[in-house]
Scaffold this active site. Structure first.
Site, short mmCIF file in Angstrom:
data_model
loop_
_atom_site.label_atom_id
_atom_site.label_comp_id
_atom_site.label_asym_id
_atom_site.label_seq_id
_atom_site.Cartn_x
_atom_site.Cartn_y
_atom_site.Cartn_z
N VAL A 59 0.82 -1.20 0.00
CA VAL A 59 0.00 0.00 0.00
C VAL A 59 0.86 1.26 0.00
O VAL A 59 0.62 2.20 -0.76
CB VAL A 59 -0.96 -0.02 1.21
CG1 VAL A 59 -1.60 1.34 1.44
CG2 VAL A 59 -2.03 -1.08 0.98
N ASN B 108 -14.58 -4.91 3.05
CA ASN B 108 -13.95 -6.22 2.93
C ASN B 108 -14.84 -7.34 3.45
O ASN B 108 -14.86 -8.45 2.91
CB ASN B 108 -12.60 -6.23 3.65
CG ASN B 108 -11.51 -5.65 2.75
OD1 ASN B 108 -11.77 -5.31 1.60
ND2 ASN B 108 -10.30 -5.53 3.27
N GLU C 57 -4.44 -5.74 -4.88
CA GLU C 57 -3.15 -6.19 -5.39
C GLU C 57 -3.37 -6.78 -6.79
O GLU C 57 -4.38 -7.42 -7.04
CB GLU C 57 -2.54 -7.25 -4.46
CG GLU C 57 -1.98 -6.62 -3.22
CD GLU C 57 -1.40 -7.63 -2.25
OE1 GLU C 57 -0.99 -8.72 -2.67
OE2 GLU C 57 -1.38 -7.32 -1.04
N LYS D 40 -3.66 -14.81 -5.29
CA LYS D 40 -4.47 -14.48 -6.48
C LYS D 40 -3.51 -14.11 -7.60
O LYS D 40 -2.30 -13.96 -7.37
CB LYS D 40 -5.46 -13.36 -6.19
CG LYS D 40 -4.83 -12.01 -5.94
CD LYS D 40 -5.95 -10.97 -5.83
CE LYS D 40 -5.40 -9.58 -5.78
NZ LYS D 40 -6.44 -8.56 -5.73
N PHE E 135 -8.54 1.15 -0.73
CA PHE E 135 -9.38 0.10 -1.32
C PHE E 135 -8.72 -0.56 -2.52
O PHE E 135 -9.37 -1.31 -3.25
CB PHE E 135 -10.74 0.69 -1.73
CG PHE E 135 -11.52 1.22 -0.56
CD1 PHE E 135 -12.23 0.37 0.27
CD2 PHE E 135 -11.52 2.58 -0.27
CE1 PHE E 135 -12.94 0.85 1.37
CE2 PHE E 135 -12.23 3.08 0.81
CZ PHE E 135 -12.94 2.21 1.63
N ALA F 69 -17.09 -19.08 -7.35
CA ALA F 69 -16.79 -20.15 -6.40
C ALA F 69 -15.35 -20.61 -6.61
O ALA F 69 -14.81 -20.49 -7.70
CB ALA F 69 -17.75 -21.31 -6.62
N PHE G 60 -17.34 -10.69 -7.42
CA PHE G 60 -17.05 -11.47 -6.21
C PHE G 60 -18.06 -12.58 -5.95
O PHE G 60 -18.48 -12.80 -4.84
CB PHE G 60 -16.93 -10.53 -4.99
CG PHE G 60 -15.62 -9.79 -5.00
CD1 PHE G 60 -14.54 -10.26 -4.27
CD2 PHE G 60 -15.45 -8.67 -5.79
CE1 PHE G 60 -13.32 -9.62 -4.32
CE2 PHE G 60 -14.23 -8.03 -5.86
CZ PHE G 60 -13.16 -8.49 -5.12
N CYS H 159 -5.71 -9.23 3.31
CA CYS H 159 -6.81 -8.37 3.78
C CYS H 159 -8.04 -9.14 4.25
O CYS H 159 -8.40 -9.06 5.43
CB CYS H 159 -7.18 -7.39 2.68
SG CYS H 159 -5.86 -6.20 2.39
N1 LIG Z 1 -2.07 -5.23 0.53
C1 LIG Z 1 -3.27 -4.81 0.18
O1 LIG Z 1 -3.82 -5.20 -0.85
C2 LIG Z 1 -3.99 -3.81 1.03
C3 LIG Z 1 -5.12 -3.13 0.49
C4 LIG Z 1 -5.77 -2.19 1.29
C5 LIG Z 1 -5.35 -1.97 2.59
N2 LIG Z 1 -4.29 -2.66 3.09
C6 LIG Z 1 -3.85 -2.37 4.45
O2 LIG Z 1 -2.71 -1.51 4.38
C7 LIG Z 1 -1.80 -1.81 5.45
C8 LIG Z 1 -0.43 -2.15 4.89
O3 LIG Z 1 -0.57 -3.34 4.15
P1 LIG Z 1 0.59 -3.83 3.16
O4 LIG Z 1 0.03 -5.00 2.43
O5 LIG Z 1 1.10 -2.68 2.41
O6 LIG Z 1 1.69 -4.32 4.22
P2 LIG Z 1 3.23 -4.64 3.95
O7 LIG Z 1 3.62 -5.62 4.98
O8 LIG Z 1 3.44 -4.95 2.52
O9 LIG Z 1 3.97 -3.24 4.24
C9 LIG Z 1 4.08 -2.67 5.50
C10 LIG Z 1 5.46 -2.03 5.60
O10 LIG Z 1 5.53 -1.24 6.79
C11 LIG Z 1 6.88 -1.30 7.27
N3 LIG Z 1 6.93 -0.82 8.64
C12 LIG Z 1 6.52 -1.45 9.77
N4 LIG Z 1 6.68 -0.64 10.83
C13 LIG Z 1 7.20 0.53 10.37
C14 LIG Z 1 7.56 1.76 11.00
N5 LIG Z 1 7.41 1.96 12.29
N6 LIG Z 1 8.07 2.73 10.22
C15 LIG Z 1 8.22 2.55 8.89
N7 LIG Z 1 7.87 1.42 8.26
C16 LIG Z 1 7.36 0.42 8.98
C17 LIG Z 1 7.23 -2.76 7.05
O11 LIG Z 1 8.62 -2.96 7.06
C18 LIG Z 1 6.60 -3.04 5.69
O12 LIG Z 1 7.52 -2.79 4.63
C19 LIG Z 1 -2.45 -2.93 6.24
O13 LIG Z 1 -3.20 -2.37 7.30
C20 LIG Z 1 -3.38 -3.57 5.24
O14 LIG Z 1 -4.47 -4.21 5.85
C21 LIG Z 1 -3.58 -3.56 2.33
#
Ligand SMILES: NC(=O)c1ccc[n+]([C@@H]2O[C@H](COP(=O)([O-])OP(=O)(O)OC[C@H]3O[C@@H](n4cnc5c(N)ncnc54)[C@H](O)[C@@H]3O)[C@@H](O)[C@H]2O)c1
Length: 457
Positions: free
Chosen positions: A11, A218, A158, A331, A155, A262, A259, A270
């Protein structure tokens, strides 16, 4: 505008790159030195279509940089996006330690007004915790600097993250109604000015409602998938084709087509954790979310459906059998293996003595990393799985093909070729990729999800 992104994962990196793309000056922070080294060296630590070009273009233009320097990151942006992970804690609730650590750093180093934006998916009330953490750090410094915390859940999907970010269906922004909150609203309007002008609607609301909206979205999508999976399992028993049903109901505008596929269960970073976290929130308030508990249970069960079909055909002991496995990522178009259905199936097959030759277009390295953790108690079992460089090579002399992820290149596979390469012409399809009648006409035994009426009559 000067913007800092805290957490440069899926994100954070997409958010940072896309905000730079619309002209902002973006500083991306991460605590993971390896990730930052890759980015500084011109690489991309994740697989996300189109992201490399956006990153390269904006780094070259001087609008996007990457660093582990916390003080510099806080100094950079008037707007501080928190995009760190919120993984499930042992009880299923969202683990907020990374969010709170990020907030503390802001409080420790800020020297001017900051708009702090919770972009991570966080439970209702998290903005208050973020405010409290920043205020505590400011108190330690005896500082009365002002700040405002807003909620701007993400929203994006990936695999289509750049397109989703650049052309969002909607933006949800929660802000306070006091002077700082209204100032933050103005700042957020500027951040997203070019998105607003290109016609994407911003829904302004209070912070708690914005936090809840992400979970509600979600939870709804996960519910649709589990609903169809549950019906698919019944369809197999009562002689109904779930695909026909999907088309029949998806054409109703009140239901819509999305969505409703099946399959062998949803995974990813997420849906599983967000459904669990919402159930956990409800428990904290003494409220039972019965539908969502069922959604979660159905999905856990669904991840075993392919294994059950395999055991039904071959028995519980799979020694001497070799399976070609297509698809490891949760996915298509991502290398993300978090909560991937393939991990459950691989556990079942290897522990039953089977051999696996697996192929995925991009997730093989990540799969090897997570499987080493999954099999920490029995690393010798990993000798039974190897990885092929090509989907056709994976088929060679296998007793059956098992499909777990719906990559396009699998959907367009030449089934004559598949049959010729396999030792036995058997396919277990966890994503309903093929027309059962076409498969049957090639005399391939086909086990799909909710399609038994077409495949086994
Ligand atoms: N991946 C998705 O498709 C998606 C979509 C929507 C929302 N989200 C939400 O977004 C958030 C992040 O998800 P993601 O998939 O990007 O996670 P991720 O694990 O890919 O990335 C998180 C990053 O944060 C870094 N980090 C942790 N603590 C830190 C700090 N104190 N300072 C700086 N960096 C720090 C980690 O090293 C990591 O690189 C989550 O809450 C997730 O639920 C994810």
């Amino acid at each position: 505008m000067k913007i800092t992104i805290i957490g440069t994962g899926y994100v954070g990196l997409v958010t940072g790159a896309c905000l730079a793309e619309v002209g902002h000056d973006v500083f991306c922070l991460d605590v993971d030195q390896r990730k930052i080294d890759i980015l500084v060296g011109g690489g991309i630590p994740i697989h996300e279509p189109g992201l490399d070009e956006v990153v390269a273009r904006n780094v070259a233009a001087g609008r996007l940089r990457f660093s582990t320097d916390v003080a510099a990151s806080v100094a950079h942006g008037e707007v501080q996006f928190i995009a760190v992970g919120t993984p499930p804690d042992e009880d299923g609730s969202a683990d907020l330690q990374y969010v709170v650590a990020a907030a503390r750093n802001i409080g420790k180093y800020m020297t001017s007004f900051k708009v702090v934006v919770d972009k991570s998916t966080v439970p209702v009330g998290t903005a208050d915790r973020v405010s409290a953490a920043i205020a505590e750090e400011l108190n330690v410094r005896q500082s009365d600097l002002d700040f405002a915390v807003t909620s701007n859940p993400e929203f994006l999907k990936e695999g289509a993250a750049v397109a989703d970010f650049m052309k969002p269906d909607r933006l949800v922004i929660g802000h306070g109604n006091d002077a700082s909150g209204l100032r933050a609203q103005q700042v957020m309007r500027e951040v997203y000015a070019s998105f607003e002008t290109s016609g994407h609607k911003i829904y302004w609301m209070d912070v708690r409602s914005a936090e809840f909206t992400k979970y509600a979205a979600n939870a709804m999508l996960a519910t649709r998938i589990s609903f169809m999976n549950e019906l698919a399992n019944l369809a197999d028993k009562v002689g109904v084709d779930i695909e026909a049903v999907r088309q029949g109901i998806g054409s109703d505008p009140r239901i819509g087509p999305g969505f409703l596929m099946a399959g062998c269960g949803y995974g990813g970073s997420c849906f599983p954790k967000d459904v669990q976290a919402l159930v956990r929130t409800s428990q904290e308030y003494g409220h039972e979310l019965r539908i969502l508990q069922a959604v979660e249970d159905v999905n856990e069960n669904q991840k075993h459906v392919l294994g059950a079909k395999i055991f039904a055909k071959y028995g519980k002991n799979l020694q001497g059998l070799k399976f070609a496995l297509w698809g490891l990522a949760f996915k298509p178009d991502t290398d993300d293996m978090r909560a991937a259905s393939s991990r459950v199936l691989i556990q079942e097959l290897l522990r039953a003595g089977a051999n696996i030759v697996a192929f995925d277009p991009v997730a093989i390295d990540e799969a090897q990393r997570v499987l080493a953790l999954d099999f920490a108690d029995a690393p010798e079992l990993l000798k039974q799985i190897t990885f092929a460089a090509d989907q056709n090579v994976a088929l060679l002399a296998a007793d059956a093909l098992v499909i777990v992820t719906e990559w396009k290149t699998f959907r367009t596979a030449d089934l004559h070729h598949v049959k010729t390469n396999l030792k036995q012409a058997v396919i277990f399809d966890g994503r309903n990729l093929f027309d059962p009648c076409a498969v049957k006409s090639l005399e391939i035994e086909y086990h799909a999800i909710g399609r038994a009426v077409l495949t086994q009559s």
